[in-house]
Write an enzyme that holds these catalytic residues in place. Structure first.
Site, PDB file in Angstrom:
ATOM      1  N   ASN A   1      49.358  46.663  47.765  1.00 38.50           N
ATOM      2  CA  ASN A   1      48.010  47.119  48.103  1.00 38.50           C
ATOM      3  C   ASN A   1      47.580  46.437  49.399  1.00 38.50           C
ATOM      4  OD1 ASN A   1      45.288  47.608  48.316  1.00 38.50           O
ATOM      5  ND2 ASN A   1      44.807  47.104  46.184  1.00 38.50           N
TER       6      ASN A   1
ATOM      7  N   CYS B   1      38.888  48.245  50.229  1.00 37.66           N
ATOM      8  CA  CYS B   1      40.029  49.180  50.301  1.00 37.66           C
ATOM      9  C   CYS B   1      39.621  50.589  50.721  1.00 37.66           C
ATOM     10  CB  CYS B   1      40.750  49.234  48.960  1.00 37.66           C
ATOM     11  SG  CYS B   1      41.334  47.648  48.391  1.00 37.66           S
TER      12      CYS B   1
ATOM     13  N   HIS C   1      44.810  55.981  47.866  1.00 36.67           N
ATOM     14  CA  HIS C   1      44.892  54.532  48.064  1.00 36.67           C
ATOM     15  C   HIS C   1      46.091  54.000  47.277  1.00 36.67           C
ATOM     16  CE1 HIS C   1      43.965  50.398  48.392  1.00 36.67           C
ATOM     17  NE2 HIS C   1      43.437  50.245  47.193  1.00 36.67           N
TER      18      HIS C   1
HETATM   19  N1  ACO Z   1      53.148  38.840  35.362  1.00 41.47           N
HETATM   20  C1  ACO Z   1      53.260  38.720  34.038  1.00 41.47           C
HETATM   21  N2  ACO Z   1      52.224  38.832  33.206  1.00 41.47           N
HETATM   22  C2  ACO Z   1      51.020  39.077  33.751  1.00 41.47           C
HETATM   23  C3  ACO Z   1      50.825  39.229  35.127  1.00 41.47           C
HETATM   24  C4  ACO Z   1      51.936  39.098  35.940  1.00 41.47           C
HETATM   25  N3  ACO Z   1      51.880  39.220  37.277  1.00 41.47           N
HETATM   26  N4  ACO Z   1      49.520  39.485  35.354  1.00 41.47           N
HETATM   27  C5  ACO Z   1      48.904  39.503  34.166  1.00 41.47           C
HETATM   28  N5  ACO Z   1      49.803  39.247  33.191  1.00 41.47           N
HETATM   29  C6  ACO Z   1      49.594  39.166  31.774  1.00 41.47           C
HETATM   30  C7  ACO Z   1      48.169  38.909  31.401  1.00 41.47           C
HETATM   31  O1  ACO Z   1      47.894  37.523  31.511  1.00 41.47           O
HETATM   32  C8  ACO Z   1      48.128  39.402  29.974  1.00 41.47           C
HETATM   33  O2  ACO Z   1      48.643  38.407  29.147  1.00 41.47           O
HETATM   34  P1  ACO Z   1      47.998  38.113  27.690  1.00 41.47           P
HETATM   35  O3  ACO Z   1      48.127  39.419  26.960  1.00 41.47           O
HETATM   36  O4  ACO Z   1      48.826  37.015  27.172  1.00 41.47           O
HETATM   37  O5  ACO Z   1      46.565  37.754  27.983  1.00 41.47           O
HETATM   38  C9  ACO Z   1      49.139  40.554  29.963  1.00 41.47           C
HETATM   39  O6  ACO Z   1      49.917  40.400  31.168  1.00 41.47           O
HETATM   40  C10 ACO Z   1      48.531  41.928  29.968  1.00 41.47           C
HETATM   41  O7  ACO Z   1      47.513  41.935  30.902  1.00 41.47           O
HETATM   42  P2  ACO Z   1      46.726  43.236  31.158  1.00 41.47           P
HETATM   43  O8  ACO Z   1      45.603  42.935  32.073  1.00 41.47           O
HETATM   44  O9  ACO Z   1      46.445  43.909  29.844  1.00 41.47           O
HETATM   45  O10 ACO Z   1      47.808  44.114  31.891  1.00 41.47           O
HETATM   46  P3  ACO Z   1      47.641  45.573  32.380  1.00 41.47           P
HETATM   47  O11 ACO Z   1      48.608  46.447  31.695  1.00 41.47           O
HETATM   48  O12 ACO Z   1      46.206  46.005  32.405  1.00 41.47           O
HETATM   49  O13 ACO Z   1      48.096  45.465  33.893  1.00 41.47           O
HETATM   50  C11 ACO Z   1      47.101  45.326  36.079  1.00 41.47           C
HETATM   51  C12 ACO Z   1      47.424  44.592  34.787  1.00 41.47           C
HETATM   52  C13 ACO Z   1      48.426  45.732  36.732  1.00 41.47           C
HETATM   53  C14 ACO Z   1      46.371  44.391  37.020  1.00 41.47           C
HETATM   54  C15 ACO Z   1      46.268  46.592  35.730  1.00 41.47           C
HETATM   55  O14 ACO Z   1      45.141  46.242  34.972  1.00 41.47           O
HETATM   56  C16 ACO Z   1      45.851  47.330  36.948  1.00 41.47           C
HETATM   57  O15 ACO Z   1      46.636  48.017  37.559  1.00 41.47           O
HETATM   58  N6  ACO Z   1      44.571  47.231  37.357  1.00 41.47           N
HETATM   59  C17 ACO Z   1      44.114  47.762  38.566  1.00 41.47           C
HETATM   60  C18 ACO Z   1      44.044  46.654  39.516  1.00 41.47           C
HETATM   61  C19 ACO Z   1      44.274  46.996  40.936  1.00 41.47           C
HETATM   62  O16 ACO Z   1      45.000  47.890  41.286  1.00 41.47           O
HETATM   63  N7  ACO Z   1      43.656  46.188  41.779  1.00 41.47           N
HETATM   64  C20 ACO Z   1      43.831  46.283  43.161  1.00 41.47           C
HETATM   65  C21 ACO Z   1      42.604  45.854  43.873  1.00 41.47           C
HETATM   66  S1  ACO Z   1      41.344  46.955  43.708  1.00 41.47           S
HETATM   67  C22 ACO Z   1      41.706  48.330  44.387  1.00 41.47           C
HETATM   68  O17 ACO Z   1      42.422  48.384  45.364  1.00 41.47           O
HETATM   69  C23 ACO Z   1      41.168  49.472  43.811  1.00 41.47           C
END
Ligand code: ACO
Length: 321
Positions: free
Chosen positions: A278, A114, A248
């Site tokens: 993204n 990215c 980003h």
């Molecule tokens: N729909 C519903 N529930 C979901 C989903 C979804 N799409 N995805 C995950 N969950 C669930 C998980 O399984 C988890 O369930 P559990 O508690 O029963 O285990 C629950 O939601 C909470 O999961 P978390 O990981 O705690 O959720 P969080 O609030 O951290 O949000 C997210 C997840 C959005 C991925 C966050 O961690 C984030 O924004 N991370 C950054 C990731 C990113 O932007 N990556 C892009 C690629 S890298 C880059 O470009 C930099």
């Protein structure tokens, strides 16, 4: 002293829209969950026939339309992508043919996930400052949908496809790129990867993106904040002087957290993640082009561009537009 000025931008996204409701019919998720956790409403997805080069080509045509230089005046092409059309040759070379640029200029792909476009700007800036090249086409283009697992709700809601580009031109005026910093910390490999590998004609391992969301979130907020503070301090700028912050577009919560750390009001932050998701290396140039074409960015504005991605890689670029 020679400076690298952005003289044109362009962008392109595929026609097919994949919205949150459709994703909710594919995996156990909901519009409400995706919107509240990421700020993403929809993303664009390529068909099987559309490749990274097609997106890049369309973005480049847009850029050439908005400036007076001819394709034959381009003396280098840098294509940042993590989703090349094929293994060899580079997608940049495929693009060179599509654009009809037949003179023997250097062309290469750059892989910094990215952060690829910021890495590309950094490289182009150094080449132009050296005086060896004058007009460099830098593209960020990715078709992440091709290696996204649409049965994995942790990742499939996040990504979209697209391309954006900028034409940089050497000038003796004090304008254009002021500074660019790029970084990598490979201890992040385990937190974000697509580790399928070709072995004797077969793909071994898991060929799709796998991610530890919370580790990526923390890394992104920390590194984007630190890189912004460093580049502003080093060049004698304070946050009030930045006209537009173009981060980003991975996730609205990451963007809001970084903006808050830097005391940037959200009115000065360019947001396109709601429409595109993204788009990896395309994210920053897509957002830049959106902000230019919508009339937000004006000549003379001070821009802070930032990206972060797999590797981990990250970078920041200060630009007088
Ligand atoms: N729909 C519903 N529930 C979901 C989903 C979804 N799409 N995805 C995950 N969950 C669930 C998980 O399984 C988890 O369930 P559990 O508690 O029963 O285990 C629950 O939601 C909470 O999961 P978390 O990981 O705690 O959720 P969080 O609030 O951290 O949000 C997210 C997840 C959005 C991925 C966050 O961690 C984030 O924004 N991370 C950054 C990731 C990113 O932007 N990556 C892009 C690629 S890298 C880059 O470009 C930099």
């Amino acid at each position: 002293m020679t400076y690298a000025k952005i003289i044109a931008t362009g962008s392109y996204v595929p026609e097919k829209i994949l919205n949150n409701e459709e994703l909710a019919s594919m995996v156990d998720t909901s519009n409400e969950w995706i919107l509240s956790r990421t700020g993403i409403k929809e993303r664009r997805i390529t068909t099987d026939e559309e490749k990274t080069s097609n997106l890049a080509y369309n973005a480049c045509l847009e850029a050439f339309k908005s400036c007076s230089i001819d394709k034959s005046e381009i003396d280098m092409i840098i294509l940042a992508t993590a989703s090349p059309d094929i293994i060899i040759p580079s997608t940049g070379c495929i693009l060179q043919t599509m654009l009809g640029i037949s003179n023997h200029i250097p062309v290469y792909d750059l892989q910094a996930a990215c952060s690829g476009f910021i890495y590309g700007l950094s490289s182009a800036n150094a080449y132009i400052k050296s005086g060896k090249y004058k007009n460099i086409l830098v593209i960020g283009a990715d078709t992440v949908s091709k290696f996204t697992d649409y049965t994995d709700r942790n990742t499939c809601v996040l990504f979209g496809d697209g391309a954006g580009c900028a034409i940089l031109q050497g000038t003796e005026e004090n304008t254009g790129i002021i500074d660019c910093d790029i970084f990598a910390d490979s201890s992040g490999i385990k937190s974000l990867n697509a580790n399928g590998r070709l072995s004797k004609g077969k793909v071994e391992g898991y060929p799709y993106i796998k991610m530890d969301g919370q580790a990526v979130y923390k890394m992104a907020v920390k590194n984007l904040t630190q890189a912004a503070i460093n580049i502003m301090n080093k060049n004698g700028f304070v946050e009030e002087q930045i006209s537009w912050f173009i981060p980003h577009q991975a996730n609205l919560r990451i963007i809001e957290a970084v903006a808050a750390n830097l005391s940037f009001p959200m009115e000065k932050v360019i947001i396109t993640v709601d429409k595109h998701g993204n788009t990896s290396a395309a994210s920053v140039p897509l957002a830049l082009d959106f902000a230019v074409k919508s009339g937000k960015i004006k000549p003379g504005d001070l821009l802070l561009l930032e990206a972060v991605g797999a590797g981990f890689t990250w970078g920041a670029c200060l630009v007088k537009y």
